[in-house]
Design a protein around this motif. Structure first.
Motif, PDB file in Angstrom:
ATOM      1  N   ASN A 111       0.219  -1.263   0.074  1.00 57.51           N
ATOM      2  CA  ASN A 111      -0.310  -0.387  -0.165  1.00 57.51           C
ATOM      3  C   ASN A 111       1.071   1.262   0.448  1.00 57.51           C
ATOM      4  N   ASP A 112       0.295   2.048  -0.683  1.00 59.32           N
ATOM      5  CA  ASP A 112       0.429   3.473  -0.575  1.00 59.32           C
ATOM      6  C   ASP A 112       1.185   4.327   0.730  1.00 59.32           C
ATOM      7  N   PHE A 113       1.676   3.980   1.520  1.00 58.40           N
ATOM      8  CA  PHE A 113       1.901   4.599   2.987  1.00 58.40           C
ATOM      9  C   PHE A 113       2.577   6.054   2.382  1.00 58.40           C
ATOM     10  N   ASN A 114       3.305   6.570   1.540  1.00 59.13           N
ATOM     11  CA  ASN A 114       3.270   7.859   1.500  1.00 59.13           C
ATOM     12  C   ASN A 114       2.439   9.015   0.919  1.00 59.13           C
ATOM     13  N   PHE A 117       0.058   9.447   4.018  1.00 54.82           N
ATOM     14  CA  PHE A 117       0.868   9.827   5.543  1.00 54.82           C
ATOM     15  C   PHE A 117       0.978  11.603   4.076  1.00 54.82           C
ATOM     16  N   ALA A 139       1.080   3.796  10.700  1.00 55.33           N
ATOM     17  CA  ALA A 139       0.967   2.680   9.987  1.00 55.33           C
ATOM     18  C   ALA A 139       0.949   0.825   9.905  1.00 55.33           C
TER      19      ALA A 139
END
Lengths: 374, 374
Positions: A111-114, A117, A139
């Motif tokens: 998953n694209d946590f950045n 964020f 996360a």
């Protein structure tokens, strides 16, 4: 990609591009807003835990958070609702009136946590004027079919638009010798009864793991709010309603074009299942750890609803981008970037042709559920 | 980039490419292994908190974790050491002998958490045979100069190779009217006494915030293990020793080339400061929440030590990649990708010419510290 690799390759499409999940999840966001009454009801069921020394800490986790804005809406709703309740309620002492919140955003490791964020406002404690985010954010990478948190550590779990994803494609579905073999197809919809039964068994097995893990992780008095794609009780497991059946068929026809032209080998199956209320209740009853506060159908938005419904090209592009935001990373893991471009370009042309039907049909059938730990 | 944007643009270089932090942090990893005795000592100082119902939960957080392997080494060392101690010690009951661990990986929001997540082995509870990761993992986005965790929630903080990063370039350093203005320079090393003093004030102010936040977040009986770049007590704030001074000068000469050729405007300052033991102790004493268990210098690895020291081109490439893994994202935010390529290409040529000196000089001077909450 092997059947068991779902955990390592699956995610919604990251980034901020035209076919990113961030740019293609407005319908989910609107649907969620409509369902917040059920989240608030769920929060009312939580028993506030006894406090240790220091401030009262409430912890929530969103499972399958993806990288759109839904999770932030859920976090804000929880903080707002619980703060109001604590300030008003029986808990009027300094520590309860000024609680701390910890919110865990959980999804698979890809998953694209950045991107997620970057959507977070600064924490109130750092913003100087007290505005901003009222919770500590973290996360948590991993599958919600496995343990993600320590025992008795979470007050409330939420999961929106995620529990219809299975931990894997059922083995029988990819086994050429099995009657459940899903030959030439990508989805369960429109498939054989045996294939549908195999997906149903996988759903039951996955839900059993999900509920067992969450029961261990919830604090006593904790609760869960769940929203996921379902189907009417009268429909067979292979019938997801007109719009999903149309979308699935468009995808499969485009996929088969590429197979027929020798560009790809086929062999992709999408690990998703839409349960009935009864199937879900069966899993909850079998687990035995949860009481059902609410369990109901809610009809979600129409597809492509933001576009001029008469602009076929806009509808086609919207539908293709939307489908790519969801299935893109899985397809890319299977056939690479260039052929994924080709697949969704073909799907876009098919969606242009079918735009009237796609716009007219009602969209998604959801199951909304509130559970309390017994 | 504005002086105050550090928090939003700074990170080590993500991904797995030739100049990624993952591929260029072997020296840090080796240095950390050499310092684990001090981590173990720190863990011995922790008072095991009283247990609630259920399993004993121990929480640790690594601040400035980046996306290399150091953080995983720290997590494994903590789990291994604490498990052994609990099994052997006075705490021999079932819950204490089988504790749960939660490990928080924390860094600025731009850190490449996905690369870090991909390094994580599956959790032991999910791996079937009981092998694998023994802790629940979570990523916490934010600056360690701000609050990151709820009050009294962490048993042990660690931070390796990070605390020399400042929250911002001091305002005076970018103010053309100030005597501390760092004209034509990028680093504090080799600069004026006034510039050095401005960086020192920023370090003291940042450390005050860091210590205040951690004191609030630690559980009673908690401890901290810190490793960061320092300088000998006898050196001025603008003298980081021969190798750092060489590296800084190479960077600045390459940067000035681009300014002189009209390709960039200049105006980059690196927010980093190497403190003495005395400066750090001054911050700890001023805060008053911590007792110093250990505070000492440790000399780290030589630069470029993996390469054949006589292969100038290999040394040049290694040095440029290493510097880019650290400063690359900051430089890219300032001048874009193409000019960053150009800058480090020029630095590589300079490093080739100076390879003998770079290899011969001892590398990094570290401060290693163990603190306990009073």
């Amino acid at each position: 990609m092997q059947a068991h690799d779902v955990k390592n390759v699956f995610s919604m499409k990251g980034g901020q591009g035209e076919s990113s999940y961030l740019k293609n999840s407005k319908a989910q966001l609107r649907d969620l807003q409509m369902m917040l009454y059920a989240l608030e009801e769920t929060l009312d069921k939580i028993t506030i835990p006894p406090r240790g020394p220091g401030k009262l800490l409430l912890t929530a986790a969103d499972l399958g958070c993806s990288c759109g804005r839904s999770s932030l809406v859920v976090a804000d709703a929880i903080v707002h609702n619980m703060t109001n309740k604590l300030c008003r309620g029986k808990h009027v002492d300094a520590a309860a009136a000024d609680p701390e919140f910890c919110f865990y955003f959980s999804d698979l490791p890809r998953n694209d946590f950045n991107t997620l964020f970057n959507l977070l406002p600064p924490h109130a404690a750092s913003s100087g004027d007290g505005s901003g985010r009222r919770y500590f954010a973290a996360a948590v990478p991993g599958s919600f079919h496995d343990r993600l948190f320590p025992e008795r550590s979470i007050d409330v779990f939420t999961s929106t638009f995620s529990l219809h994803w299975l931990s894997q494609v059922p083995d029988e579905v990819t086994d050429t010798r099995s009657p459940a073999y899903n030959k030439g197809k990508v989805f369960v919809q429109g498939s054989s009864e045996e294939t549908g039964a195999a997906f149903r068994r996988q759903f039951q097995s996955d839900m059993a793991r999900f509920l067992r893990c969450r029961a261990a992780e919830l604090k006593p008095g904790g609760a869960m709010f769940l929203v996921f794609v379902g189907r009417p009780s009268s429909a067979s497991p292979t019938d997801l309603g007109r719009s999903f059946n149309l979308l699935g068929a468009m995808f499969e026809e485009s996929w088969c074009d590429l197979v027929d032209e020798g560009l790809i080998d086929g062999g992709l199956n999408i690990p998703s299942y839409a349960a009935t209320l009864e199937e879900f209740r069966e899993a909850v009853d079998a687990d035995g750890s949860f009481a059902v506060n609410r369990l109901e159908h809610v009809m979600g938005s129409r597809l492509a609803v933001d576009d001029d419904p008469h602009d076929r090209r806009a509808v086609g592009r919207r539908v293709a981008n939307n489908q790519r935001s969801i299935f893109g990373p899985l397809v890319e893991a299977h056939v690479g970037r260039a052929l994924t471009d080709e697949l969704f370009a073909r799907m876009e042309r098919r969606a242009e042709e079918l735009s009237n039907e796609l716009v007219d049909e009602m969209g998604v059938h959801y199951i909304v559920c509130s559970l309390s730990l017994v």
